[in-house]
Design an enzyme around this catalytic site. Structure first.
Site, short mmCIF file in Angstrom:
data_model
loop_
_atom_site.label_atom_id
_atom_site.label_comp_id
_atom_site.label_asym_id
_atom_site.label_seq_id
_atom_site.Cartn_x
_atom_site.Cartn_y
_atom_site.Cartn_z
N ASP A 124 -2.94 4.70 -2.28
CA ASP A 124 -3.72 5.45 -1.26
C ASP A 124 -4.20 6.86 -1.93
O ASP A 124 -3.54 7.55 -2.56
CB ASP A 124 -3.11 5.75 -0.03
CG ASP A 124 -4.09 5.90 1.16
OD1 ASP A 124 -4.93 5.23 1.31
OD2 ASP A 124 -3.83 6.97 1.69
N GLU B 204 -6.42 3.99 -5.65
CA GLU B 204 -7.76 4.30 -4.76
C GLU B 204 -8.10 5.67 -5.28
O GLU B 204 -7.55 6.82 -4.84
CB GLU B 204 -7.78 4.65 -3.21
CG GLU B 204 -8.83 4.62 -2.55
CD GLU B 204 -8.74 5.22 -1.25
OE1 GLU B 204 -9.58 5.12 -0.42
OE2 GLU B 204 -7.71 5.90 -0.84
N ASP C 6 0.83 -0.98 0.04
CA ASP C 6 0.03 0.09 0.04
C ASP C 6 0.98 1.43 -0.04
O ASP C 6 1.52 1.60 0.83
CB ASP C 6 -1.00 -0.05 1.13
CG ASP C 6 -2.39 0.64 0.95
OD1 ASP C 6 -2.08 1.56 0.55
OD2 ASP C 6 -3.36 0.15 1.56
N HIS D 121 -11.42 -2.21 3.78
CA HIS D 121 -11.11 -1.75 5.21
C HIS D 121 -11.86 -0.54 5.76
O HIS D 121 -11.72 -0.01 6.61
CB HIS D 121 -9.89 -1.63 5.49
CG HIS D 121 -8.93 -0.69 4.69
ND1 HIS D 121 -8.80 -0.70 3.46
CD2 HIS D 121 -8.53 0.68 4.86
CE1 HIS D 121 -8.27 0.33 2.83
NE2 HIS D 121 -8.20 1.29 4.09
N ASP D 122 -12.42 0.25 4.60
CA ASP D 122 -13.02 1.65 4.84
C ASP D 122 -14.82 1.81 4.90
O ASP D 122 -15.11 2.71 5.28
CB ASP D 122 -12.77 2.64 3.98
CG ASP D 122 -11.23 2.83 3.93
OD1 ASP D 122 -10.67 2.93 5.16
OD2 ASP D 122 -10.45 3.15 3.00
C1 GLC Z 1 -7.47 5.76 2.20
C2 GLC Z 1 -7.30 4.50 3.07
C3 GLC Z 1 -7.89 4.82 4.56
C4 GLC Z 1 -7.17 5.99 5.28
C5 GLC Z 1 -7.08 7.17 4.26
C6 GLC Z 1 -5.92 7.88 4.68
O1 GLC Z 1 -8.95 6.27 1.92
O2 GLC Z 1 -8.13 3.44 2.38
O3 GLC Z 1 -8.18 3.54 5.24
O4 GLC Z 1 -7.72 6.38 6.30
O5 GLC Z 1 -6.94 6.89 2.95
O6 GLC Z 1 -4.65 7.75 4.18
#
Ligand code: GLC
Length: 550
Positions: free
Chosen positions: A208, A271, A106, A341-342
């Protein structure tokens, strides 16, 4: 290097591991890399008795104060001691590769931890050479904040630093200062992070919040959002146009891609948030020189603010897929996830009427049937639901202003024992109910786990599912159906009934054999013409008798 169009990530099934919650090997209640190594046979031992995934993505494994559970990185080129060390990571890579499993890390480029030495230096003085590695501004002449941007987690995106009398930008927690990607030194340092891991044999990255790394050069205010509704998140009162998917981001994406292209066979999946058209831009247009894949989260939630999740409804699913298919540049493919995970787990999002598990069964057939690269979040394969977590055990700091993400991050349930086979100690988050476990489902051919195994192994052997085109077919309302066909291979039809009543499916000529079904007994059955799709059921039907001409 694989020929264009046949790269591994195009036909891979990727499994997301949340390292804290997968397997603890030392009894501290926190999952670790050794634990993951010990469980690799579950993921893929080369036989259909394992899940059969082709790759894993590990949520952040780097040293971190864990304010945002690893998304606040304090050293990009090491392993968090609670997870192991570089030697364990090297072993993990080797053990994965020995099983044909690729490994994605990641990559968190938008921000570091406030404990990262770069930020410690940056905040130390105006004259520090790293001052400009982050985004510092003074207050406006009227005493107000540098601009009106909000943090994703709520509240202003700026925090004041007493020592130097300026504000720094943080798009997430105040402990996550945003890096300044307009500074070439930052770009160079962050590209070298990629090289550090690529040199160690990492196969690629999940990136990310890719769309936020470059903001408006003058940090202009975001305009008001005319469509904001009071029930929506406060941060969405403005349109995130100057700090998200800002046009300059795409050049930075190309820069990252160019680093990956220095190596063979690597990949990046971003993402990203936005419409199907915005997502498509991350692929780099016709040149395809951007990300290899960009997540399409619309099967989870369609639009921000996240006031509602996507319903299990044929017309909605069809529209989302059609939009993705029509927006993407030729030669690219979508990338779908049903959970991560979000967000609340799939079952919990679809269980209002108590039929979340039925929908979870159908979702496997859909996800493995769609054109694109499917991602499976750990525990979804056994139907883990959001766990009830007592107030005093909550961990996610984002819950104060955003929504708490602990319920979907609870440890993997391997068996029904008090430690669930996950730990011999006290787990960092409480477990879900003991009835849900790998052990219970392992030998039950009708379990959700068994369906995942059958679906993934079927996909592995079925080139039409891996690479075939996507053609929607007309059906009764409440049925989402399409065919997949790769020249020279048998075509496969995928059908999902989202109604809680039976529906009739009229098969096109030639589709004659059920090859996967939420109702296992139907598998292998010859079919023809009109077939009944039971309530909430899904199936794949092959046209086995004739291979369509190329
Ligand atoms: C992304 C991750 C999340 C995190 C955020 C800040 O959205 O998936 O878990 O809190 O970025 O890094």
């Amino acid at each position: 290097m694989a020929a264009a169009g046949n790269e591994w990530w195009r036909h891979a099934v990727v499994y997301q591991v949340y390292p804290r919650s997968f397997q603890d090997s030392n009894g501290d209640g926190v999952g670790d890399l050794q634990g993951l190594i010990d469980r690799l046979d579950y993921l893929n031992d080369g036989t259909a008795a394992s899940l059969g995934v082709d790759a894993i993505w590990l949520s952040p494994t780097f040293p971190s104060p864990m304010k945002d559970f690893g998304y606040d990185v304090s050293d990009y080129c090491d392993v968090a001691p609670e997870f192991g060390d570089l030697a364990t990571m090297d072993r993990l890579i080797a053990e994965c590769h020995a099983r044909g499993i690729r490994v994605l890390l990641d990559y968190v480029p938008n921000h570091t931890s406030d404990q990262h030495p770069w930020f410690v230096e940056s905040r130390s003085s105006h004259r520090n050479p790293k001052r400009d590695w982050y985004i510092w501004r003074g207050q406006k002449p009227d005493g107000s904040l540098p601009n009106n941007w909000r943090s994703v987690f709520g509240g202003p995106a700026w925090s004041y630093d007493e020592a130097t009398g300026q504000y720094y930008l943080h798009s997430f927690l105040r402990e996550q200062p945003d890096l300044n990607w307009r500074n070439p030194e930052v770009v160079e340092a962050m590209h070298n992070v990629l090289r550090f891991w690529l040199d160690r044999g990492i196969d690629g990255f999940r990136i990310d919040v890719m769309g936020m790394i470059l903001k408006h050069p003058d940090l202009a205010d975001n305009p008001p959002n005319p469509n904001w509704q009071p029930e929506g998140a406060e941060r969405m009162q403005q349109l995130w146009v100057n700090n998200r998917n800002y046009p300059d981001v795409f050049a930075a994406v190309e820069g990252i891609r160019a680093v990956l292209d220095e190596y063979d066979d690597r990949m990046a999946v971003g993402e990203v948030f936005g419409t199907a058209e915005e997502l498509a831009r991350f692929y780099g247009g016709a040149a395809l020189n951007g990300l290899h894949l960009a997540f399409n989260f619309q099967l989870i939630h369609e639009v921000e603010p996240f006031t509602g999740y996507t319903q299990w409804d044929a017309a909605t699913l069809r529209r989302i897929v059609a939009n993705a298919e029509s927006a993407l540049p030729p030669g690219s493919q979508p990338c779908y996830a049903l959970a991560n995970h979000d967000r609340p787990r799939f079952i919990s999002r679809h269980d209002l009427d108590g039929r979340g598990l039925d929908r979870a069964f159908a979702s496997v057939v859909l996800l493995m049937g769609l054109r694109g690269t499917p991602f499976v979040y750990y525990g979804e394969e056994i139907g883990m639901a959001d766990a009830d977590i007592p107030e005093d055990r909550l961990q996610d700091p984002a819950r104060f202003r955003y929504f708490g993400r602990d319920p979907e991050r609870t440890p993997m349930q391997w068996d029904a024992s008090p430690g669930r086979g996950f730990t011999t100690g006290e787990p960092w988050l409480p477990f879900g109910p003991a009835e849900i476990s790998v052990e219970v489902q392992e030998n039950d051919p009708d379990s959700l786990l068994a369906l995942h195994r059958r679906a993934i192994w079927l996909r592995r052997g079925e080139l039409s599912l891996q690479r075939g085109n996507y053609v929607e077919i007309d059906t009764a309302p409440d049925v989402f159906a399409f065919t997949r066909h790769c020249p020279g291979e048998r075509p496969v039809l995928v059908a999902v009934n989202t109604a809680t009543e039976d529906r009739m499916l009229t098969l096109p000529p030639g589709y004659d054999k059920v090859i996967l079904a939420t109702e296992r007994q139907a598998e292998g059955r010859p079919v023809e013409g009109d077939v009944v799709l039971p309530a909430l059921a899904a199936m794949m039907v092959a046209r086995s008798s004739a291979i369509l001409p190329a």
